[in-house]
Scaffold this active site. Sequence first.
Site, PDB file in Angstrom:
ATOM      1  N   ASP A   1      53.368  42.813  48.757  1.00  0.00           N
ATOM      2  CA  ASP A   1      52.917  43.712  47.693  1.00  0.00           C
ATOM      3  C   ASP A   1      52.507  42.893  46.470  1.00  0.00           C
ATOM      4  OD1 ASP A   1      52.850  46.736  47.050  1.00  0.00           O
ATOM      5  OD2 ASP A   1      53.677  45.829  45.236  1.00  0.00           O
TER       6      ASP A   1
HETATM    7  C1  TTP Z   1      44.622  40.682  41.683  1.00  0.00           C
HETATM    8  C2  TTP Z   1      43.969  40.872  43.023  1.00  0.00           C
HETATM    9  C3  TTP Z   1      44.438  41.816  43.936  1.00  0.00           C
HETATM   10  N1  TTP Z   1      43.832  41.994  45.143  1.00  0.00           N
HETATM   11  C4  TTP Z   1      44.307  43.011  46.114  1.00  0.00           C
HETATM   12  C5  TTP Z   1      45.307  42.483  47.147  1.00  0.00           C
HETATM   13  C6  TTP Z   1      45.946  43.755  47.663  1.00  0.00           C
HETATM   14  O1  TTP Z   1      45.199  44.218  48.798  1.00  0.00           O
HETATM   15  C7  TTP Z   1      45.793  44.736  46.499  1.00  0.00           C
HETATM   16  C8  TTP Z   1      47.129  45.135  45.917  1.00  0.00           C
HETATM   17  O2  TTP Z   1      47.619  46.241  46.582  1.00  0.00           O
HETATM   18  P1  TTP Z   1      48.923  46.260  47.481  1.00  0.00           P
HETATM   19  O3  TTP Z   1      49.589  47.570  47.229  1.00  0.00           O
HETATM   20  O4  TTP Z   1      49.713  44.994  47.281  1.00  0.00           O
HETATM   21  O5  TTP Z   1      48.367  46.211  48.983  1.00  0.00           O
HETATM   22  P2  TTP Z   1      47.391  47.206  49.759  1.00  0.00           P
HETATM   23  O6  TTP Z   1      47.703  48.627  49.426  1.00  0.00           O
HETATM   24  O7  TTP Z   1      45.977  46.749  49.535  1.00  0.00           O
HETATM   25  O8  TTP Z   1      47.733  46.898  51.290  1.00  0.00           O
HETATM   26  P3  TTP Z   1      49.138  47.084  52.081  1.00  0.00           P
HETATM   27  O9  TTP Z   1      50.099  47.832  51.194  1.00  0.00           O
HETATM   28  O10 TTP Z   1      48.793  47.850  53.313  1.00  0.00           O
HETATM   29  O11 TTP Z   1      49.588  45.677  52.386  1.00  0.00           O
HETATM   30  O12 TTP Z   1      45.009  44.072  45.502  1.00  0.00           O
HETATM   31  C9  TTP Z   1      42.722  41.233  45.488  1.00  0.00           C
HETATM   32  O13 TTP Z   1      42.160  41.407  46.591  1.00  0.00           O
HETATM   33  N2  TTP Z   1      42.255  40.288  44.614  1.00  0.00           N
HETATM   34  C10 TTP Z   1      42.812  40.067  43.384  1.00  0.00           C
HETATM   35  O14 TTP Z   1      42.330  39.186  42.637  1.00  0.00           O
END
Ligand code: TTP
Length: 186
Positions: free
Chosen positions: A67
């Site tokens: 997360d």
């Molecule tokens: C800060 C940042 C976040 N992110 C993304 C990563 C995560 O996918 C998302 C944060 O949300 P999360 O809730 O961590 O994950 P998710 O809902 O996408 O997937 P799952 O719970 O099924 O594992 O933000 C980027 O892709 N690039 C960035 O620079």
Amino acid sequence: MLILASGSPRRRELLTQIGVAYMVNPSTYSEESPKKKNPEKYVQAQALGKARDVAEKFPGQWVLGADTIVAIDGEMLGKPRNEAAAVEMLRELSGKKHSVYTGIALINGHKEYTKVVETKVWFRRLSEKEIKAYVAFGEPLDKAGAYGIQGRAAAFVDKINGSYTNVVGLPLSQVCKLFHKAKVHV
Ligand SMILES: Cc1cn([C@H]2C[C@H](O)[C@@H](COP(=O)(O)OP(=O)(O)OP(=O)(O)O)O2)c(=O)[nH]c1=O
């Protein structure tokens, strides 16, 4: 084989990049609102919640959950609810330093290994025009803090301190350390 308890395309790409074989089984764990807790505790609890939810369906197999959240001035920014919320978040991040926290949880039955990693990120000042154009482009909506460092928001970042892959959603070096600690052969 390792089970990745995530629907995030970034997490899949990162594991694939380092040659780890895995099966995907996204968790249906409903995320708590990030309001009160401190960011470390929050991402750790969320990562564990996601991993445990999937592990119930795969007894005897190793499951990895994660997360990611952005923290700035004592506030936590998750994924924006809509475009207006994304604009607000980017205005807040503009010209300042923030932290990105990713919690990872590797579990198999009662064996549970967790780690939280922090990366500091400095944004240059963004104009209203840039913010609006970036949100209209559509990149922010599924990302914590409303940006993707691996995408167009790369141009917003002056510098980072810490793991780059942690910002994208999975701190790869620390994930490997957890595999070694748990004696998981990937
Ligand atoms: C800060 C940042 C976040 N992110 C993304 C990563 C995560 O996918 C998302 C944060 O949300 P999360 O809730 O961590 O994950 P998710 O809902 O996408 O997937 P799952 O719970 O099924 O594992 O933000 C980027 O892709 N690039 C960035 O620079």
